[in-house]
Design a protein around this motif. Sequence first.
Motif, PDB file in Angstrom:
ATOM      1  N   MET A   1      53.068 -82.161  77.792  1.00  0.00           N
ATOM      2  CA  MET A   1      51.709 -82.486  78.206  1.00  0.00           C
ATOM      3  C   MET A   1      50.799 -82.425  76.984  1.00  0.00           C
ATOM      4  O   MET A   1      50.901 -81.534  76.165  1.00  0.00           O
ATOM      5  N   SER A   2      49.895 -83.411  76.832  1.00  0.00           N
ATOM      6  CA  SER A   2      49.063 -83.501  75.634  1.00  0.00           C
ATOM      7  C   SER A   2      47.902 -82.525  75.692  1.00  0.00           C
ATOM      8  O   SER A   2      47.483 -82.089  76.756  1.00  0.00           O
ATOM      9  N   ARG A   3      47.359 -82.217  74.521  1.00  0.00           N
ATOM     10  CA  ARG A   3      46.199 -81.349  74.420  1.00  0.00           C
ATOM     11  C   ARG A   3      45.410 -81.714  73.174  1.00  0.00           C
ATOM     12  O   ARG A   3      45.897 -82.421  72.304  1.00  0.00           O
ATOM     13  N   ASN A   4      44.212 -81.205  73.063  1.00  0.00           N
ATOM     14  CA  ASN A   4      43.375 -81.453  71.900  1.00  0.00           C
ATOM     15  C   ASN A   4      43.484 -80.289  70.923  1.00  0.00           C
ATOM     16  O   ASN A   4      43.650 -79.146  71.317  1.00  0.00           O
ATOM     17  N   TYR A   5      43.367 -80.599  69.648  1.00  0.00           N
ATOM     18  CA  TYR A   5      43.476 -79.589  68.616  1.00  0.00           C
ATOM     19  C   TYR A   5      42.284 -79.632  67.681  1.00  0.00           C
ATOM     20  O   TYR A   5      41.722 -80.688  67.418  1.00  0.00           O
ATOM     21  N   SER A   6      41.930 -78.484  67.147  1.00  0.00           N
ATOM     22  CA  SER A   6      41.021 -78.426  66.017  1.00  0.00           C
ATOM     23  C   SER A   6      41.809 -78.733  64.756  1.00  0.00           C
ATOM     24  O   SER A   6      43.032 -78.553  64.705  1.00  0.00           O
ATOM     25  N   ILE A   7      41.103 -79.184  63.702  1.00  0.00           N
ATOM     26  CA  ILE A   7      41.765 -79.568  62.455  1.00  0.00           C
ATOM     27  C   ILE A   7      41.019 -78.937  61.288  1.00  0.00           C
ATOM     28  O   ILE A   7      39.805 -79.118  61.155  1.00  0.00           O
ATOM     29  N   VAL A   8      41.742 -78.197  60.434  1.00  0.00           N
ATOM     30  CA  VAL A   8      41.120 -77.571  59.267  1.00  0.00           C
ATOM     31  C   VAL A   8      41.940 -77.856  58.026  1.00  0.00           C
ATOM     32  O   VAL A   8      43.134 -78.157  58.094  1.00  0.00           O
ATOM     33  N   GLN A   9      41.295 -77.748  56.886  1.00  0.00           N
ATOM     34  CA  GLN A   9      41.949 -77.899  55.589  1.00  0.00           C
ATOM     35  C   GLN A   9      41.660 -76.650  54.772  1.00  0.00           C
ATOM     36  O   GLN A   9      40.499 -76.290  54.566  1.00  0.00           O
ATOM     37  N   LEU A  10      42.690 -75.956  54.338  1.00  0.00           N
ATOM     38  CA  LEU A  10      42.530 -74.666  53.678  1.00  0.00           C
ATOM     39  C   LEU A  10      42.130 -74.823  52.217  1.00  0.00           C
ATOM     40  O   LEU A  10      42.630 -75.705  51.515  1.00  0.00           O
ATOM     41  N   PHE A  11      41.236 -73.934  51.757  1.00  0.00           N
ATOM     42  CA  PHE A  11      40.881 -73.813  50.352  1.00  0.00           C
ATOM     43  C   PHE A  11      41.200 -72.386  49.919  1.00  0.00           C
ATOM     44  O   PHE A  11      40.313 -71.552  49.714  1.00  0.00           O
ATOM     45  N   PRO A  12      42.495 -72.037  49.776  1.00  0.00           N
ATOM     46  CA  PRO A  12      42.870 -70.635  49.508  1.00  0.00           C
ATOM     47  C   PRO A  12      42.482 -70.138  48.140  1.00  0.00           C
ATOM     48  O   PRO A  12      42.399 -68.931  47.912  1.00  0.00           O
ATOM     49  N   ASP A  13      42.207 -71.047  47.202  1.00  0.00           N
ATOM     50  CA  ASP A  13      41.910 -70.619  45.837  1.00  0.00           C
ATOM     51  C   ASP A  13      40.419 -70.711  45.542  1.00  0.00           C
ATOM     52  O   ASP A  13      40.018 -70.943  44.412  1.00  0.00           O
ATOM     53  N   SER A  14      39.599 -70.530  46.586  1.00  0.00           N
ATOM     54  CA  SER A  14      38.151 -70.637  46.386  1.00  0.00           C
ATOM     55  C   SER A  14      37.685 -69.596  45.364  1.00  0.00           C
ATOM     56  O   SER A  14      37.877 -68.398  45.566  1.00  0.00           O
ATOM     57  N   PRO A  15      37.068 -70.025  44.254  1.00  0.00           N
ATOM     58  CA  PRO A  15      36.617 -69.057  43.235  1.00  0.00           C
ATOM     59  C   PRO A  15      35.338 -68.363  43.676  1.00  0.00           C
ATOM     60  O   PRO A  15      34.624 -68.816  44.577  1.00  0.00           O
ATOM     61  N   GLY A  16      35.033 -67.247  43.031  1.00  0.00           N
ATOM     62  CA  GLY A  16      33.776 -66.580  43.305  1.00  0.00           C
ATOM     63  C   GLY A  16      32.605 -67.402  42.783  1.00  0.00           C
ATOM     64  O   GLY A  16      32.738 -68.161  41.819  1.00  0.00           O
ATOM     65  N   HIS A  17      31.455 -67.286  43.441  1.00  0.00           N
ATOM     66  CA  HIS A  17      30.272 -67.990  42.973  1.00  0.00           C
ATOM     67  C   HIS A  17      29.058 -67.073  43.108  1.00  0.00           C
ATOM     68  O   HIS A  17      29.174 -65.942  43.567  1.00  0.00           O
ATOM     69  N   GLN A  18      27.900 -67.569  42.728  1.00  0.00           N
ATOM     70  CA  GLN A  18      26.711 -66.721  42.664  1.00  0.00           C
ATOM     71  C   GLN A  18      26.317 -66.226  44.047  1.00  0.00           C
ATOM     72  O   GLN A  18      26.278 -66.972  45.014  1.00  0.00           O
ATOM     73  N   CYS A  19      25.984 -64.940  44.106  1.00  0.00           N
ATOM     74  CA  CYS A  19      25.548 -64.326  45.353  1.00  0.00           C
ATOM     75  C   CYS A  19      24.073 -64.654  45.577  1.00  0.00           C
ATOM     76  O   CYS A  19      23.254 -64.532  44.670  1.00  0.00           O
TER      77      CYS A  19
END
Length: 503
Positions: A1-19
């Motif tokens: 039976m079909s269903r709907n899904y959310s879709i994401v793209q990972l950015f695991p190496d996100s660098p630190g940036h200014q707070c």
Amino acid sequence: MSRNYSIVQLFPDSPGHQCGYCKSKKGFIAQGMWAHALDVQEYQALLDRGWRRSGCYCYKPVMHEICCPLYTIRCDALGVRLTKSQKKIAKRMRNFLHKGSAKLNQQETSAGDDTMDGSVEHGHVDLEIDAETLEKMASRASGDLPQGAALLNGDLADSPRTKVEGPSDLTSSETGESTGQTTVTTKLSERPASSASQTSVQPGEGMDPSRPPCKKQKALRRERWRKKHGDAPLPAAGGCGGGGGGGAPIPLEELLKPPEDAKHTLELRLVSTAPSNREFASTKAASYQVYKQYQMAVHGDTEDKCCMRTFERFLCATPLKGAPPYGAYHHQYWLDGELIAVGVLDVLPSCVSSKYFYYLPRFGFLSLGTYGSLRELELTRQLQRSRPELRYYYMGYYIHTCPKMRYKGRIGPSDLLCPETYTWHPLSACEPLLDKHKYARFAPAGPPLPAPDLSAALVLYDGQPMRYRRYQQLRGASDQQEMGQYLRLVGPAVASQTLVFRE
């Protein structure tokens, strides 16, 4: 039976940036992902694990490493208790609508912890993700994924997702046919608004020195009580708006009730940011002008930093999908036909989540940031009448190390999310811990959370939804560590409904 899904793209190496709080150059460290489509149920679950979104970019602070730990904060809208300052701000707006002047009498002005000195108040805002960072993340997101109104539909699941549905109580004659657009209008005065001219602000000339000072309403109530009851003990005060002479709670709605015979008309509109919504499209230019003036006056941005592109990415774009009334909205404040303020918020299954608030700086004397919070609490209570589970007002992050951001704790009673167990704890119990330690676990010591189960992970590969094990067989993938970290961060409920894009 079909269903709907959310879709994401990972950015695991996100660098630190200014707070945005302490201005540390690389101090803000967070895990992130780009949401191409995100069901409101999944986003609610992400909020309850410390996530937040800026446009389509979702991020979760790395609490052990970040310079200013960010704790998710929420308030039970049904049990809210207002401070003297908050009640004074509500009365100030009422006086302005009624008389055209926001001046209070001397005793009322001295009550509470605010001053009406003409200074510009910061709206309730979050400063974690700046425009430059958001632009970089958008450039990394793949443009080859489905971007339509529906989530990706597949036949991977064993049973359909449980939909959050029901008749919407946010409807009006301006709601479009089957487009998902919603516009709600609440008029706060019966006087017709004029859109041809801007509101004239008259601050007043102050008190008349020849007349005795006015008494506070509380003192007047006590005098009436003494005349009627003599030396009988005064009743206890209570309620979200403070107590009256009889001790009965004063509802928030009563404090925000519009005055009769008002000089000014305030109109609130809840407008869906869905691209198909004609009302949103027709008011976006006016909303952008308010945003630009606010950013330049309050946050000191240059004109090129608050361009229309930044405004659209930051405050208009949304990955959220769901049946009305759930979704992303602009809560617009129209004064005599002029747009003066906008609250950007998400309506989710368990909460109204406040994202940003901006206003015309010349109306700063009305403390619109705080007034907007009161109105969003009122909206939450309104929605809860038909949806009992929707009772919380989420205010983003509480930053104990940044004194100017502790104002969120004054809207209470509030709870903070434990960053390790994802359980809620009263702010009053958390503050002593945060006074001693920048980072703190609020829950008692207990067993660690279970290890992530990679079999729960789903991926989108070559346009097809599949389980992670199948993807490994096809590609011989060796990204178990990255997927394991993703599962720990989002939790099994989100992982079982969300496809991770894989090229």
